[in-house]
Structure formats: C-alpha cells, structure tokens
Design a protein around this motif. Structure first.
Motif, PDB file in Angstrom:
ATOM      1  N   ARG A  54     -12.114  13.163  -0.399  1.00 13.45           N
ATOM      2  CA  ARG A  54     -13.313  13.467   0.385  1.00 13.45           C
ATOM      3  C   ARG A  54     -13.735  11.948   0.968  1.00 13.45           C
ATOM      4  O   ARG A  54     -14.457  11.850   1.699  1.00 13.45           O
ATOM      5  N   LYS A  57     -11.258  11.297   4.774  1.00 14.85           N
ATOM      6  CA  LYS A  57     -11.291  12.562   5.532  1.00 14.85           C
ATOM      7  C   LYS A  57     -10.249  12.690   6.580  1.00 14.85           C
ATOM      8  O   LYS A  57     -10.049  11.741   7.270  1.00 14.85           O
ATOM      9  N   TYR A 264     -13.648  17.576   3.157  1.00 15.95           N
ATOM     10  CA  TYR A 264     -12.533  16.766   3.380  1.00 15.95           C
ATOM     11  C   TYR A 264     -12.006  16.358   4.840  1.00 15.95           C
ATOM     12  O   TYR A 264     -11.163  16.062   5.231  1.00 15.95           O
TER      13      TYR A 264
END
Length: 268
Positions: A54, A57, A264
């Motif tokens: 996360r 990304k 993500y």
C-alpha cells in the motif's frame, strides 16, 4: 515490461463457467456468496504472494469486463507508456484464451493475414451465430497474442478450476504438456495456413505436421500455468496492474474486493 492482470473471480472457491458474455445478472449469493475469500486472505495473497504494498502503489486500472484490460493496454501503448511485446501475469479462474468462442478460427484464418501493425484495426468478426463481435472477456488474451503484444504469459489458475481451459489448436505443434499439481509450461504458437483445412483433433500426425510445415508461424509465446496458490510468488516487479470485476462471474457481495485493490493501485 510486465503486466499484472487480475480477475476478481480468482478470489472465490467456487467457479462459474460458460456464462453468456451478454448476461448482466450477478451470480447468486446463495450459490456463490460463501465462496468469496475473506479480506485477510485476499490481503495475504496480494502482499505475500504478489509482493504488493500500500506504500508503493502500482499504476493501473480497475475495469468491469476483463476485455477492458486489453483496451487499457492499447491506451498505454499509444501513449508510449507500454512497449510491446510485454509479459502478462494473468491471475484468473479462466484462461481467457478463446475456449468456447469462435474467434480463434477468425484469428487463425483471417486476422493473421494482415500486417502486424494493422491487426488491431481488424478486431471484428462474425461468430457462429451470425453476430458481429470484437475482443471479448473470454478471448482478449488470444487477440493480444495475435497482435504480438505478449512475449510471455503466466496463467495463475484458480486451483478449484480446470486449469487447462485453453485451445489445443493454438499450441505449438499441437502439443500439450498436461497440467496436474505442479507448474507446467506450454508454448502458444499461432499458424496461418490459407491453403489447407485446419486439422481436427483426431486427424493423423502426418496431416497435422503437413499443416504446420506449410503454414506461416507466429512467434512462440511461452505460457506457464501455475495451478496452486502457494506456487504464485512475485516481488511486486510489475509495471502496471489491471483488475477486472467480471460482474457476470462474481456475486455482488464480492465487490468489497474492489475497494481493497484500490489501496494498492494508483489509478491511471
């Protein structure tokens, strides 16, 4: 370059098959709702198996039908962000290589006659029912191979599915290495031969060999099939990501997965 190509139906233990592409209904909650993975299981796969983060990304796009991934790739190619050919990691409950579609006969008999640069302009064909079609959710990868966009394909198949739902007719020399529990590599090699009828499965080896030898062969595309979740191991080494909702192959209760994936992705 490498593309991560996800389908939401991979995150299900029960798999729907042979659903019409025109169907707009979601899968029933009674039959499929309980088969959707938990949030924890999904995050473990994304982070431990794919190496996603996360914090770092990936550029990408969430689409509805999986063929929209192909359209996104086309945009990237035209903008100069994606160079061809590229590698595709296809994580899905279906191979999307044309099984059950009549497009493969159009591709082999007609599309391949065009110069490579012109092939994406000839993406319409008439199916066996007389309907005008273009790249669909179940054959877009075969079109991409015919466009020479894909140099290598990895099919991370749902372990609860068939894992061999591709066309024998598109494999090099019509030879298939059968899939069981371990990863297996097959070679896709499309052949254009306008002077002979396409051989049937039960035709002799001599007939098949004659067809291949007299044909114009496309570049080989290695296809690695990974049949288990445990064998899927990557380290976030992707350039772009696409994720398809595939609404006719998933129940509405699975849509929370879209929100997870967004954590993500930098949508592009």
């Amino acid at each position: 370059m490498k593309i991560l190509d996800l389908d939401m139906d991979y995150f299900m233990d029960d798999i729907a098959i042979s659903i019409s592409e025109s169907t707009t209904n979601r899968l029933s909650e009674e039959s499929y709702g309980n088969s959707v993975w938990s949030e924890k299981r999904i995050r473990n796969f994304l982070e431990d198996n794919l190496g996603l983060s996360r914090e770092g990304k990936l550029k990408g796009r969430i689409v509805s039908g999986h063929n929209e991934s192909l359209f996104f790739w086309k945009e990237l190619i035209e903008k100069g962000d994606l160079t061809v050919p590229f590698e595709v990691i296809h994580i899905d409950s279906h191979a999307d290589l044309g099984l059950g579609y009549s497009s493969w006969t159009y591709i082999l008999n007609s599309l391949l006659q065009y110069p490579v640069s012109e092939r994406p302009l000839h993406n319409y064909y008439v199916d066996c029912y007389g309907n005008l079609k273009k790249e669909g959710i179940g054959d877009y990868l075969l079109f991409a191979i015919a466009y020479r966009w894909i140099s290598k394909l990895t099919y991370c198949a749902n372990p609860n599915g068939d894992k061999d739902d591709y066309l024998w007719d598109t494999l090099k020399d019509f030879h298939e290495n059968h899939i069981w529990d371990d990863p297996v590599e097959n070679i896709i090699q499309l052949v254009y031969n306008p002077n002979m009828d396409f051989p049937g499965f039960n035709d002799s080896d001599e007939v098949k060999e004659a067809y291949i030898n007299a044909g114009i062969k496309e570049p080989e595309v290695p296809m690695l099939i990974i049949p288990t979740i445990e064998a899927v191991k990557y380290d976030d080494d992707f350039d772009f990501i696409t994720m398809a909702q595939s609404p006719n192959y998933t129940p509405a209760s699975a849509d929370f997965i879209i929100d997870i994936i967004r954590e993500y992705i930098t949508e592009y």
